[in-house]
Scaffold this motif. Structure first.
Motif, short mmCIF file in Angstrom:
data_model
loop_
_atom_site.label_atom_id
_atom_site.label_comp_id
_atom_site.label_asym_id
_atom_site.label_seq_id
_atom_site.Cartn_x
_atom_site.Cartn_y
_atom_site.Cartn_z
N GLY A 82 -2.15 25.02 -21.42
CA GLY A 82 -0.88 25.27 -20.76
C GLY A 82 0.07 26.02 -21.66
N ILE A 83 0.79 26.93 -21.06
CA ILE A 83 1.76 27.71 -21.82
C ILE A 83 3.15 27.51 -21.23
CG2 ILE A 83 2.50 30.02 -22.56
CD1 ILE A 83 -0.42 30.88 -22.37
N THR A 84 4.08 27.15 -22.07
CA THR A 84 5.48 27.19 -21.68
C THR A 84 6.07 28.39 -22.42
OG1 THR A 84 5.60 24.80 -21.44
CG2 THR A 84 7.69 25.97 -21.72
N ARG A 85 6.52 29.38 -21.65
CA ARG A 85 7.07 30.58 -22.28
C ARG A 85 8.56 30.65 -21.97
NH1 ARG A 85 4.13 35.19 -20.10
NH2 ARG A 85 2.48 34.60 -21.53
N VAL A 86 9.33 30.75 -23.04
CA VAL A 86 10.78 30.87 -22.85
C VAL A 86 11.18 32.27 -23.30
CG1 VAL A 86 13.04 29.91 -23.40
CG2 VAL A 86 11.06 28.39 -23.25
N GLU A 87 11.54 33.09 -22.31
CA GLU A 87 11.83 34.49 -22.61
C GLU A 87 13.22 34.63 -23.26
OE1 GLU A 87 9.47 36.70 -21.80
OE2 GLU A 87 8.31 35.76 -20.20
N GLU A 88 13.45 35.80 -23.81
CA GLU A 88 14.74 36.08 -24.46
C GLU A 88 15.93 35.87 -23.52
OE1 GLU A 88 15.03 39.86 -26.64
OE2 GLU A 88 12.87 39.70 -26.88
N THR A 89 15.65 36.09 -22.23
CA THR A 89 16.72 36.01 -21.23
C THR A 89 17.01 34.57 -20.79
OG1 THR A 89 14.96 36.41 -19.65
CG2 THR A 89 16.33 38.29 -20.25
N ALA A 90 16.27 33.60 -21.34
CA ALA A 90 16.35 32.22 -20.83
C ALA A 90 17.13 31.29 -21.75
CB ALA A 90 14.94 31.69 -20.58
N ALA A 91 18.29 31.71 -22.18
CA ALA A 91 19.10 30.85 -23.05
C ALA A 91 19.40 29.54 -22.34
CB ALA A 91 20.40 31.56 -23.41
N LEU A 141 1.30 27.63 -16.46
CA LEU A 141 2.22 28.56 -17.10
C LEU A 141 3.60 28.38 -16.47
CD1 LEU A 141 3.03 31.12 -18.81
CD2 LEU A 141 2.40 32.46 -16.80
N GLN A 142 4.56 28.08 -17.31
CA GLN A 142 5.94 28.06 -16.84
C GLN A 142 6.65 29.19 -17.58
OE1 GLN A 142 3.65 25.14 -16.72
NE2 GLN A 142 4.77 24.96 -18.63
N ASP A 143 7.00 30.18 -16.82
CA ASP A 143 7.64 31.34 -17.46
C ASP A 143 9.15 31.25 -17.22
OD1 ASP A 143 8.05 33.66 -18.77
OD2 ASP A 143 6.85 34.93 -17.44
N HIS A 144 9.86 30.88 -18.27
CA HIS A 144 11.31 30.73 -18.17
C HIS A 144 11.96 32.10 -18.36
CE1 HIS A 144 11.68 26.23 -18.43
NE2 HIS A 144 10.42 26.42 -18.78
N LEU A 145 12.45 32.66 -17.26
CA LEU A 145 13.06 33.98 -17.33
C LEU A 145 14.57 33.89 -17.25
CD1 LEU A 145 10.36 35.14 -14.93
CD2 LEU A 145 10.81 36.48 -16.98
N GLY A 146 15.05 33.02 -16.38
CA GLY A 146 16.49 32.90 -16.18
C GLY A 146 17.12 31.90 -17.13
N PRO A 147 18.44 32.03 -17.34
CA PRO A 147 19.13 31.08 -18.21
C PRO A 147 19.13 29.66 -17.62
CG PRO A 147 20.71 32.59 -17.19
CD PRO A 147 19.34 33.08 -16.82
N ARG A 148 19.13 28.68 -18.54
CA ARG A 148 19.20 27.26 -18.15
C ARG A 148 18.11 26.84 -17.17
NH1 ARG A 148 23.91 28.84 -19.79
NH2 ARG A 148 24.40 30.05 -17.94
N THR A 149 16.98 27.48 -17.22
CA THR A 149 15.85 27.04 -16.38
C THR A 149 15.16 25.86 -17.07
OG1 THR A 149 14.61 28.80 -17.45
CG2 THR A 149 15.39 29.23 -15.23
#
Lengths: 421, 271
Positions: free
Chosen positions: A311-320, A283-291
């Motif tokens: 495997g999950i790649t999650r790109v959160e709303e906050t991860a522009a 699991l890669q949880d993209h929380l921050g921008p440009r991660t």
């Protein structure tokens, strides 16, 4: 607790053989003169263990790995040998958690269990209650460790008749702008061994941590690892895992990419034969921008071995501005080998740079095989080269001298007798 | 060459018929006889689709093809049923028309393993490296080339040179070069031809498969054969290649069609 009470009624012997029960856990921790806060944490782990059921295939990450017949409580603790070799700058620490309890209790206290809670599952709870191979790597602000820190956890002489357990706990605290490469070599004998392992990695802003998990397990070892990392601004984590030995290896690798520009890489190779079973969950949880994140898991499977990837790649709303690549490739070297692959993207923002995922399952490239054979290499030798070559790009990404050759040698050795029919 | 009986063939293809493996099993090579003796260079020419590459791959033992009929003899031994590696260890080498990439395997590791397989023992390290350096230099290839993954990311010309590098290092008894000249500029062609000429000794047989005669300007063949529709329809000396250079394949194809028609009429008349 209900279970413990029942066992108490049934007799003294049974009670003594409940190594994960709160009573035994607290007793053992006191015996080791652990500080009260740690004894409390272990007791909490024991209560979580009692309250948590074994995962069932109904849970997605456990769909292809059925552990319903596995009783963790039947596995008595096996005392491991733990060795840490490091050439450290002043202020940095690499050694056992037990020793660190004197010198840097606050670091352990504030980080142990901060990323992986004992209530997350039964294997994790067992580890929280009874971890017996604790390693701390603490890198104060700005400290760079040039040579790799080598940690060896060895469970030799595992008895053949009695199921044993080894519970490694790895804690990495990398403060701002620190840097280190950590090599964890895990070894076990031939007896039945259960390894519920937990690794927590904290990478503060601009820290760089490279971790190699080298699983040189014996034939009857079953490993269940939960690794989770939290990354600050511009921090980098590179994890590589080598799964060649063991009967069952299940690893859950997760990164919480919180800081802007944080980057994580999970790379793994698995080489199976006989009835070996590998199961990787990422699991890669993209929380921050440009991660950014990369996942590359490669399995080569002989005999009736099996690999599972979810495997999950999650790109959160906050991860522009996030970017992610996720790849799982499986080579089937025999008719009875099997691989299941399920890479998933969950993208919750429209501002993604690129997000790719791919999965392949298939036999070796027949043209490549013919090419090598046309140069005089017999079929088995040609396959040894193709599999070593399949893994080589992963090994090349780990800046550890000799690793590529070491891995190639391990591939050649294992495939010299593997079932390729 | 001394007088008397010619030396025994090192490669002898007898009545070979070859189909593509798997359905529908199309037969591509439809009865080929070809004899190569030590020291000889043969050129096999023919238009696209005539079966040249199929023949080359069948000689090398490619699992992509099946031999329906006929045999391939190597130094008198029937190798038709042998695996590709058994053939290679006896001294047969195929230079591929389209060399495939072998990700993760470096050229130097492949060469070392190939030599070990061929000789049965690990080549002495120092000797091997010296020879590798010399062969690379002769082919005007940088030493870094040997550390790259085999054919991965190679340009067309680099792939062909890499084949000749292997040829030079492995020193086969029989070399089959499948369109090794295609896609090369003049300089690369000359370099590759030099590599082939270096192998040209009284003990070695070479079969050059080519669509054009370009390479034959640098490597003079002793024999030239023309393959059409899976059969050798013309054999001759270097002059045959010159004729194809001047006229193309059309005149030969017309003659062959005419002969076929005549044979058909004659066969009809017999009834």
């Amino acid at each position: 607790m209900a279970k413990g009470e029942l066992q108490g009624i049934s007799g003294q012997a049974t009670l003594a053989a409940d190594p994960y029960g709160e009573r035994d856990v607290v007793h053992a921790a006191r015996g080791d003169s652990e500080p009260p806060w740690l004894i409390d944490r272990r007791a909490e782990g024991a209560r979580a263990f009692a309250a948590t059921a074994m995962p069932t295939p109904a849970l997605r990450p456990w769909r292809y790995t059925d552990v319903s017949s596995l009783a963790i409580e039947d596995h008595a603790l096996h005392p491991p040998a733990l060795r840490v070799e490091a050439d450290l700058p002043p202020g940095a620490y690499a050694g056992t958690i037990a020793e660190a309890l004197d010198s840097r209790a606050e670091v352990v206290r504030s980080h142990l269990g901060s990323l992986v809670a004992s209530t997350e599952g039964r294997f994790v709870a067992a580890n929280a209650a009874r971890w017996n191979a604790g390693v701390l790597v603490h890198l104060p602000r700005g400290s760079a460790v040039e040579r790799p820190i080598v940690v060896e956890v060895t469970a030799a002489d595992v008895p053949a008749g009695a199921p044993s357990a080894l519970l490694p706990r790895i804690l990495v605290v990398a403060e701002e702008r620190s840097e280190a490469t950590i090599v964890v070599r895990l070894r076990s004998g031939d007896g039945p061994l259960l390894v519920p392992a937990v690794a927590e990695i904290s990478c503060a802003d601009h820290a760089l941590v490279r971790l190699l998990l080298d699983g040189g397990w014996g034939a009857q070892t079953r490993e269940f690892t939960t690794l989770r990392a939290r990354l600050g601004r511009s921090a980098t984590l590179e994890v590589a895992t080598l799964a060649i030995g063991g009967r069952l290896v299940k690893q859950t690798l997760e990164s919480l990419l919180e800081g802007e520009g944080a980057h994580s890489e999970f790379r793994g190779v698995a080489l199976g034969d006989g009835d070996q079973h590998f199961d990787f969950v990422t699991l890669q949880d993209h929380l921050g921008p440009r991660t950014t994140s990369n996942v590359e898991i490669k399995a080569a499977l002989a005999g009736s071995s099996r690999s599972v990837y979810y495997g999950i790649t999650r790109v959160e709303e906050t991860a522009a501005g996030a970017a992610a690549e996720q790849e799982n490739r499986n080579l089937l070297l025999s008719r009875h080998a099997k691989a299941d692959s399920d890479p998933v993207l969950e993208i919750l923002t429209s501002e993604v740079i690129r997000c790719g995922h791919g999965a392949t399952v298939g036999p070796v490239d027949q043209e490549a095989l013919f090419y090598l054979q046309s140069r005089g290499l017999d079929e088995r030798t040609a396959l040894q080269f193709l599999v070593a070559g399949f893994f080589d790009p992963v090994a090349r990404r780990i800046p550890l001298e000799g690793l590529g050759d070491e891995l190639a040698a391990a591939v050649h050795a294992k495939l010299a007798s593997a079932d390729l029919s | 060459m001394s007088e008397g009986a010619p030396p025994a063939p090192i490669l002898d293809v007898r009545g070979l018929k070859v189909s593509i493996a798997g359905p529908p099993g199309l037969q591509i090579v439809r009865g080929v006889d070809l004899t190569v003796r030590p020291g000889e260079v043969h050129a096999l020419m023919g238009p696209n689709g005539s079966g040249k590459s199929t023949l080359a791959n069948a000689i090398a033992g490619s699992p992509a093809y099946v031999v329906d009929e006929g045999c391939v003899y190597f130094q008198g031994e029937d190798i038709t049923q042998l695996s590709p590696d058994e053939r290679a260890r006896r001294g047969l080498f195929l230079s591929f028309q389209y060399p495939t990439a072998i990700p993760g395997v470096t050229m130097v590791n492949l060469l070392r393993a190939s030599l070990k397989a061929r000789r049965g023992t690990e080549p002495p390290a120092r000797e091997f490296l010296t020879e590798l350096r010399e062969t690379l230099a002769a082919l005007k290839m940088d030493e870094s080339f040997a550390r790259r993954y085999v054919n991965e990311g190679f340009s067309g010309g680099e792939k062909k040179r890499a084949e000749i590098l292997q040829l030079g290092m492995l020193k086969p008894t029989v070399a089959v070069l499948d369109e090794t000249d295609s896609g090369l500029d003049v300089d690369a062609l000359r370099t590759v031809a030099e590599g082939v000429n270096a192998l040209r000794t009284p003990d070695v047989g070479i079969l050059i498969i080519t669509h054009y005669e370009r390479i034959l300007n640098y490597v003079t063949p002793d024999f030239v054969h023309v393959l059409v529709d899976g059969r050798i329809v013309r054999s001759g000396d270097a002059a045959l290649a010159k004729r194809i250079e001047a006229q193309g394949y059309d005149p030969i194809l017309r003659e062959v069609n005419q002969e076929a028609a005549t044979v058909a009429v004659a066969a009809g008349g017999d009834k």
